[in-house]
Scaffold this motif. Structure first.
Motif, PDB file in Angstrom:
ATOM      1  N   UNK A 102       0.799  -1.216   0.000  1.00  0.00           N
ATOM      2  CA  UNK A 102       0.000   0.000   0.000  1.00  0.00           C
ATOM      3  C   UNK A 102       0.832   1.266   0.000  1.00  0.00           C
ATOM      4  N   UNK A 103       2.004   1.203   0.606  1.00  0.00           N
ATOM      5  CA  UNK A 103       2.885   2.369   0.663  1.00  0.00           C
ATOM      6  C   UNK A 103       3.815   2.478  -0.542  1.00  0.00           C
ATOM      7  N   UNK A 104       4.263   1.335  -1.050  1.00  0.00           N
ATOM      8  CA  UNK A 104       5.339   1.360  -2.048  1.00  0.00           C
ATOM      9  C   UNK A 104       4.931   0.947  -3.458  1.00  0.00           C
ATOM     10  N   UNK A 105       3.798   0.291  -3.628  1.00  0.00           N
ATOM     11  CA  UNK A 105       3.408  -0.183  -4.962  1.00  0.00           C
ATOM     12  C   UNK A 105       2.096   0.418  -5.460  1.00  0.00           C
ATOM     13  N   UNK A 106       1.131   0.581  -4.569  1.00  0.00           N
ATOM     14  CA  UNK A 106      -0.217   0.947  -4.993  1.00  0.00           C
ATOM     15  C   UNK A 106      -0.483   2.430  -5.251  1.00  0.00           C
ATOM     16  N   UNK A 107       0.203   3.375  -4.584  1.00  0.00           N
ATOM     17  CA  UNK A 107      -0.197   4.778  -4.736  1.00  0.00           C
ATOM     18  C   UNK A 107      -0.410   5.257  -6.172  1.00  0.00           C
ATOM     19  N   UNK A 108       0.518   5.037  -7.119  1.00  0.00           N
ATOM     20  CA  UNK A 108       0.255   5.523  -8.487  1.00  0.00           C
ATOM     21  C   UNK A 108      -0.914   4.809  -9.151  1.00  0.00           C
ATOM     22  N   UNK A 109      -1.110   3.533  -8.818  1.00  0.00           N
ATOM     23  CA  UNK A 109      -2.226   2.782  -9.396  1.00  0.00           C
ATOM     24  C   UNK A 109      -3.547   3.330  -8.873  1.00  0.00           C
ATOM     25  N   UNK A 110      -3.606   3.569  -7.558  1.00  0.00           N
ATOM     26  CA  UNK A 110      -4.833   4.095  -6.956  1.00  0.00           C
ATOM     27  C   UNK A 110      -5.137   5.505  -7.458  1.00  0.00           C
ATOM     28  N   UNK A 111      -4.109   6.307  -7.623  1.00  0.00           N
ATOM     29  CA  UNK A 111      -4.322   7.677  -8.119  1.00  0.00           C
ATOM     30  C   UNK A 111      -4.923   7.655  -9.513  1.00  0.00           C
ATOM     31  N   UNK A 112      -4.361   6.833 -10.398  1.00  0.00           N
ATOM     32  CA  UNK A 112      -4.871   6.718 -11.760  1.00  0.00           C
ATOM     33  C   UNK A 112      -6.300   6.166 -11.753  1.00  0.00           C
ATOM     34  N   UNK A 113      -6.539   5.164 -10.915  1.00  0.00           N
ATOM     35  CA  UNK A 113      -7.854   4.520 -10.865  1.00  0.00           C
ATOM     36  C   UNK A 113      -8.932   5.490 -10.397  1.00  0.00           C
ATOM     37  N   UNK A 115      -8.940   8.697 -10.465  1.00  0.00           N
ATOM     38  CA  UNK A 115      -9.143   9.779 -11.434  1.00  0.00           C
ATOM     39  C   UNK A 115     -10.032   9.332 -12.585  1.00  0.00           C
ATOM     40  N   UNK A 116      -9.885   8.073 -13.008  1.00  0.00           N
ATOM     41  CA  UNK A 116     -10.634   7.569 -14.154  1.00  0.00           C
ATOM     42  C   UNK A 116     -11.983   6.955 -13.781  1.00  0.00           C
ATOM     43  N   UNK A 117     -12.157   6.611 -12.497  1.00  0.00           N
ATOM     44  CA  UNK A 117     -13.419   5.990 -12.066  1.00  0.00           C
ATOM     45  C   UNK A 117     -13.916   6.663 -10.786  1.00  0.00           C
ATOM     46  N   UNK A 118     -14.287   7.938 -10.880  1.00  0.00           N
ATOM     47  CA  UNK A 118     -14.685   8.701  -9.688  1.00  0.00           C
ATOM     48  C   UNK A 118     -15.974   8.198  -9.038  1.00  0.00           C
ATOM     49  N   UNK A 119     -16.768   7.392  -9.761  1.00  0.00           N
ATOM     50  CA  UNK A 119     -18.022   6.895  -9.205  1.00  0.00           C
ATOM     51  C   UNK A 119     -17.821   5.697  -8.291  1.00  0.00           C
ATOM     52  N   UNK A 120     -16.606   5.171  -8.249  1.00  0.00           N
ATOM     53  CA  UNK A 120     -16.328   4.018  -7.391  1.00  0.00           C
ATOM     54  C   UNK A 120     -16.029   4.499  -5.975  1.00  0.00           C
TER      55      UNK A 120
END
Length: 292
Positions: A102-113, A115-120
């Protein structure tokens, strides 16, 4: 037997508290008590014993618990299947990850996600990998991104995305930092600090030493790798940490053994209908998959 009463029953059973269950369900305590009373009336038996401040399941409650989980899981599965027909990406995605990922791998993935799926509505849980596995198995989690188990587990679909090379490290002023020609046997002459005994990472490390007929001299353990790094850096013992965590606070040791890698990835239940939100998250995760 309505789903709201079953949800209240599960919440009280897991929290062992009407007040904590009410907080989880965003209800008042009287509302939760009323739902439990309604359910007990429907099944014509008491489901909880109230002994002092303790809330305990009765024999009937223990019998109902797995059935309630299956009913609610089936209802939720049907809702997801129907929602998926619309093609919309929204609703709640219950996702678990380990603290390190969660600290070292996911942040850029979560940010992109996001931004592209604000309804989730992202319901993110930070859990030890072993507990995340259990959550996916019992249906409380739709998706987990964690350290993968050493062996396959029935009814779980597991995909490896990345791997961490675990490096042998110690404090720069530790005796091992200046020792030549290190071996696993020499390491075992000094105390070490490692992940908890029941973790997948610890199992992986212990297996390497067991193959050499060695027992690890563990002085302290914690499941938080950042805490392990601190303990190691102040000289409390040598350790193994992911390559990406190594900096000037640590000395990496060259050990006469093959590299140790731990697999990281995601898992879902094979019998669960994934929401569109989960499918899009998996797509985002798989774009980062390492080759080899």
């Amino acid at each position: 037997m309505d789903t709201q009463s079953l949800q209240a029953f599960l919440a009280v059973a897991e929290a062992q508290s009407f007040s904590r269950a009410a907080e989880q369900l965003y209800l008042t305590q009287p509302a939760v008590s009323k739902r439990i009373a309604t359910l007990e009336s429907q099944v014509n038996t008491r489901l909880f014993d109230r002994i002092g401040r303790r809330i305990l399941l009765t024999e009937a409650g223990h019998l109902l618990l797995p059935q309630a989980k299956r009913i609610l899981s089936a209802v939720e599965d049907s809702r997801r299947a129907l929602a998926n027909l619309s093609g919309q990406v929204g609703g709640r995605l219950t996702l678990a990850t380990s603290h390190h990922i969660g600290l070292h791998r996911l942040p850029p993935i979560l940010k992109h996600y996001t931004q592209h799926h604000p309804e989730v509505e992202l319901d993110l849980h930070f859990l030890d990998s072993e507990f995340a596995y259990q959550g996916v198995q019992d249906g409380t989690l739709e998706l987990a991104v964690v350290t993968l188990a050493p062996h396959p587990i029935e009814q779980l679909h597991v995909v490896k995305l990345w791997r961490d090379r675990l490096c042998f490290v110690c404090a720069p002023d530790h005796p091992l930092a200046h020792a030549p020609a290190l071996t696993l046997e020499i390491l075992c002459q000094y105390k070490c600090v490692l992940p908890g005994a029941m973790t997948f990472t610890r199992t992986l490390i212990e297996q390497r030493f067991a193959e050499a007929g060695l027992t690890l001299p563990v002085s302290m353990a914690t499941n938080y790798l950042e805490t392990l790094k601190m303990m190691c850096s102040v000289g409390l013992g040598w350790s193994l940490l992911p390559e990406g965590m190594i900096d000037d606070e640590l000395a990496e040791l060259a050990i006469d053994t093959a590299p140790i890698h731990r697999p990281l990835g995601y898992l879902v239940h094979t019998n669960r209908t994934l929401s569109n939100a989960a499918r899009k998250m998996i797509d985002a995760l798989e774009t980062t998959m390492e080759k080899g």
